[in-house]
Motif scaffolding. Sequence first.
Motif, PDB file in Angstrom:
ATOM      1  N   ALA A 275       4.841   7.053  -9.716  1.00 32.07           N
ATOM      2  CA  ALA A 275       5.028   5.605  -9.878  1.00 32.07           C
ATOM      3  C   ALA A 275       3.865   4.791  -9.340  1.00 32.07           C
ATOM      4  N   ILE A 276       2.974   5.405  -8.568  1.00 30.30           N
ATOM      5  CA  ILE A 276       1.834   4.677  -8.015  1.00 30.30           C
ATOM      6  C   ILE A 276       0.854   4.373  -9.143  1.00 30.30           C
ATOM      7  N   LYS A 277       0.530   3.106  -9.296  1.00 31.97           N
ATOM      8  CA  LYS A 277      -0.298   2.672 -10.417  1.00 31.97           C
ATOM      9  C   LYS A 277      -1.787   2.935 -10.146  1.00 31.97           C
ATOM     10  N   PRO A 278      -2.537   3.239 -11.203  1.00 33.83           N
ATOM     11  CA  PRO A 278      -3.989   3.363 -11.031  1.00 33.83           C
ATOM     12  C   PRO A 278      -4.618   1.999 -10.792  1.00 33.83           C
ATOM     13  N   ASP A 279      -5.841   2.024 -10.257  1.00 34.66           N
ATOM     14  CA  ASP A 279      -6.568   0.775 -10.001  1.00 34.66           C
ATOM     15  C   ASP A 279      -7.124   0.265 -11.331  1.00 34.66           C
ATOM     16  N   ASP A 280      -6.317  -0.531 -11.995  1.00 33.67           N
ATOM     17  CA  ASP A 280      -6.623  -0.976 -13.345  1.00 33.67           C
ATOM     18  C   ASP A 280      -6.016  -2.369 -13.518  1.00 33.67           C
ATOM     19  N   PRO A 281      -6.752  -3.324 -14.071  1.00 37.93           N
ATOM     20  CA  PRO A 281      -6.214  -4.693 -14.191  1.00 37.93           C
ATOM     21  C   PRO A 281      -4.986  -4.811 -15.077  1.00 37.93           C
ATOM     22  N   HIS A 282      -4.642  -3.753 -15.812  1.00 37.77           N
ATOM     23  CA  HIS A 282      -3.431  -3.788 -16.616  1.00 37.77           C
ATOM     24  C   HIS A 282      -2.169  -3.669 -15.752  1.00 37.77           C
ATOM     25  N   PHE A 283      -2.324  -3.182 -14.539  1.00 33.19           N
ATOM     26  CA  PHE A 283      -1.162  -2.854 -13.716  1.00 33.19           C
ATOM     27  C   PHE A 283      -1.101  -3.721 -12.462  1.00 33.19           C
ATOM     28  N   ALA A 284       0.130  -3.909 -11.981  1.00 36.87           N
ATOM     29  CA  ALA A 284       0.285  -4.464 -10.635  1.00 36.87           C
ATOM     30  C   ALA A 284      -0.290  -3.477  -9.626  1.00 36.87           C
ATOM     31  N   ARG A 285      -0.777  -4.001  -8.513  1.00 36.65           N
ATOM     32  CA  ARG A 285      -1.361  -3.135  -7.486  1.00 36.65           C
ATOM     33  C   ARG A 285      -0.252  -2.578  -6.599  1.00 36.65           C
ATOM     34  N   THR A 286      -0.105  -1.264  -6.593  1.00 37.78           N
ATOM     35  CA  THR A 286       0.902  -0.640  -5.734  1.00 37.78           C
ATOM     36  C   THR A 286       0.408  -0.691  -4.299  1.00 37.78           C
ATOM     37  N   ARG A 287       1.159  -1.376  -3.443  1.00 37.71           N
ATOM     38  CA  ARG A 287       0.690  -1.616  -2.078  1.00 37.71           C
ATOM     39  C   ARG A 287       1.632  -1.095  -0.995  1.00 37.71           C
ATOM     40  N   LEU A 288       2.906  -0.869  -1.333  1.00 40.08           N
ATOM     41  CA  LEU A 288       3.892  -0.646  -0.270  1.00 40.08           C
ATOM     42  C   LEU A 288       4.974   0.321  -0.721  1.00 40.08           C
ATOM     43  N   LEU A 289       5.386   1.183   0.193  1.00 40.28           N
ATOM     44  CA  LEU A 289       6.581   2.015   0.023  1.00 40.28           C
ATOM     45  C   LEU A 289       7.649   1.495   0.970  1.00 40.28           C
ATOM     46  N   ALA A 290       8.817   1.149   0.421  1.00 34.25           N
ATOM     47  CA  ALA A 290       9.935   0.660   1.228  1.00 34.25           C
ATOM     48  C   ALA A 290      11.083   1.663   1.163  1.00 34.25           C
ATOM     49  N   LEU A 291      11.464   2.191   2.308  1.00 35.98           N
ATOM     50  CA  LEU A 291      12.606   3.093   2.412  1.00 35.98           C
ATOM     51  C   LEU A 291      13.719   2.412   3.201  1.00 35.98           C
ATOM     52  N   GLU A 292      14.908   3.017   3.183  1.00 31.21           N
ATOM     53  CA  GLU A 292      16.056   2.486   3.916  1.00 31.21           C
ATOM     54  C   GLU A 292      16.772   3.635   4.605  1.00 31.21           C
ATOM     55  N   ASN A 293      17.129   3.440   5.873  1.00 30.98           N
ATOM     56  CA  ASN A 293      17.759   4.506   6.655  1.00 30.98           C
ATOM     57  C   ASN A 293      18.645   3.886   7.743  1.00 30.98           C
ATOM     58  N   THR A 294      19.966   4.064   7.648  1.00 28.70           N
ATOM     59  CA  THR A 294      20.693   4.841   6.664  1.00 28.70           C
ATOM     60  C   THR A 294      20.802   4.069   5.351  1.00 28.70           C
ATOM     61  N   ILE A 295      21.139   4.814   4.270  1.00 28.00           N
ATOM     62  CA  ILE A 295      21.360   4.178   2.979  1.00 28.00           C
ATOM     63  C   ILE A 295      22.675   4.717   2.417  1.00 28.00           C
ATOM     64  N   GLY A 296      23.602   3.805   2.144  1.00 27.66           N
ATOM     65  CA  GLY A 296      24.917   4.232   1.691  1.00 27.66           C
ATOM     66  C   GLY A 296      25.606   5.150   2.681  1.00 27.66           C
ATOM     67  N   GLY A 297      25.349   4.913   3.968  1.00 21.46           N
ATOM     68  CA  GLY A 297      25.951   5.740   5.005  1.00 21.46           C
ATOM     69  C   GLY A 297      25.284   7.080   5.202  1.00 21.46           C
ATOM     70  N   LYS A 298      24.231   7.381   4.432  1.00 26.19           N
ATOM     71  CA  LYS A 298      23.538   8.667   4.531  1.00 26.19           C
ATOM     72  C   LYS A 298      22.269   8.529   5.357  1.00 26.19           C
ATOM     73  N   VAL A 299      21.973   9.575   6.114  1.00 23.26           N
ATOM     74  CA  VAL A 299      20.773   9.616   6.937  1.00 23.26           C
ATOM     75  C   VAL A 299      19.673  10.328   6.146  1.00 23.26           C
ATOM     76  N   LEU A 300      18.531   9.673   5.992  1.00 22.34           N
ATOM     77  CA  LEU A 300      17.421  10.339   5.320  1.00 22.34           C
ATOM     78  C   LEU A 300      16.965  11.543   6.151  1.00 22.34           C
ATOM     79  N   PRO A 301      16.778  12.704   5.527  1.00 23.15           N
ATOM     80  CA  PRO A 301      16.310  13.882   6.278  1.00 23.15           C
ATOM     81  C   PRO A 301      14.953  13.609   6.930  1.00 23.15           C
ATOM     82  N   PRO A 302      14.801  13.892   8.218  1.00 21.98           N
ATOM     83  CA  PRO A 302      13.528  13.610   8.895  1.00 21.98           C
ATOM     84  C   PRO A 302      12.316  14.258   8.233  1.00 21.98           C
ATOM     85  N   ALA A 303      12.486  15.490   7.737  1.00 26.71           N
ATOM     86  CA  ALA A 303      11.369  16.161   7.079  1.00 26.71           C
ATOM     87  C   ALA A 303      10.946  15.412   5.829  1.00 26.71           C
ATOM     88  N   TYR A 304      11.930  14.876   5.101  1.00 32.93           N
ATOM     89  CA  TYR A 304      11.606  14.088   3.907  1.00 32.93           C
ATOM     90  C   TYR A 304      10.843  12.828   4.291  1.00 32.93           C
TER      91      TYR A 304
END
Length: 350
Positions: free
Chosen positions: A132-161
């Motif tokens: 999903a990370i976009k190439p550096d190209d004016p056709h695309f929005a610039r991918t700048r950030l990854l947003a995660l959530e923990n917990t999500i839906g009562g689930k704990v994200l695995p630490p290794a993940y």
Amino acid sequence: MSYPTASATPQRVLYDFRSDTVTRPTPAMLAAMAAAEVGDDVWGDDYTVQALEAETAELTGFEAGLFLPSGTQSNLVALMTHCQRGDEYLVGQLAHCYRWEGGGAAVLGSIQPQPLEHAADGSLPLDQLEAAIKPDDPHFARTRLLALENTIGGKVLPPAYVADALALARRHGLATHLDGARLWNAAAALGVAPAEVARGFDSVSLCLSKGLGAPVGSVLVGRKDFLSQARRWRKMLGGGMRQAGLLAEAGRHALRHHLPRIGEDHVNARLLAEGLSRFAALTVAPVQTNMLFVSVDPAIAADFAVYLRQQGVLISGVAQQRWVTHLDVDAAAIAATLRLVEAFFDPAKR
């Protein structure tokens, strides 16, 4: 077997399982709020706000914190600080900062979300993230950030993940934000300090008014220079408050007195899950923290939901229900609720 149907006027609310946001300040918390030392936080001289920000930052392993009125504003401020107009953030389809916050990043920040499907454990598959990370190209929005959530839906994200996802983000030059509204629950479930769950992220939003039981507020933690920019966005979005120490002291009290007992909510959730699972018409998903997801036989779902409300038990949903344990529902409340559920299925128990 016949089940009770809607007819009687609902009783007063006895047990509210709709969310852990419904808690009320305890008498001790109210007393602490009344005695709080306050100033004017917009001027930067409210001692109690500054103390809360510093204490939360230290607890989670960051340089500094910023007190905000809500988790929604905290997430939005973080996104607007990390991203410029026309930038993009990678986020889950069910993440709160994408699905449940009114599209604020797009509407107010001109930031494009790139939502991705979650895996069963709540994670975002690494191969899908990378694709999903976009190439550096004016056709695309610039991918700048990854947003995660923990917990999500009562689930704990695995630490290794989480470690692998953060490493992927670093390889691609992305900033990282964690919606840690229930980070406290993740830490309790993993048996680690909150700083361990927050480690590696550039910013984390932490809620005080869910499992911790404060009436209002979240703290955004990160580097000092990041939060200096975030403070400007907070002001622009209307989040600058005056004698906010009254509210900040509730958060300080919650960190001192309510954080140590948050694991009790997980124990109560398991007790509730075990009790509800005794009934064939109710299917309870595995429980990790303080949230239960219950599938109800469609033939009785509507009557069951109405019955619970009549008995003063509030839950979210009808055929697909969410039950959330929190500070205001103890083991005795769980036992009493299960007796009411039993009475629904067995008229002789009424």
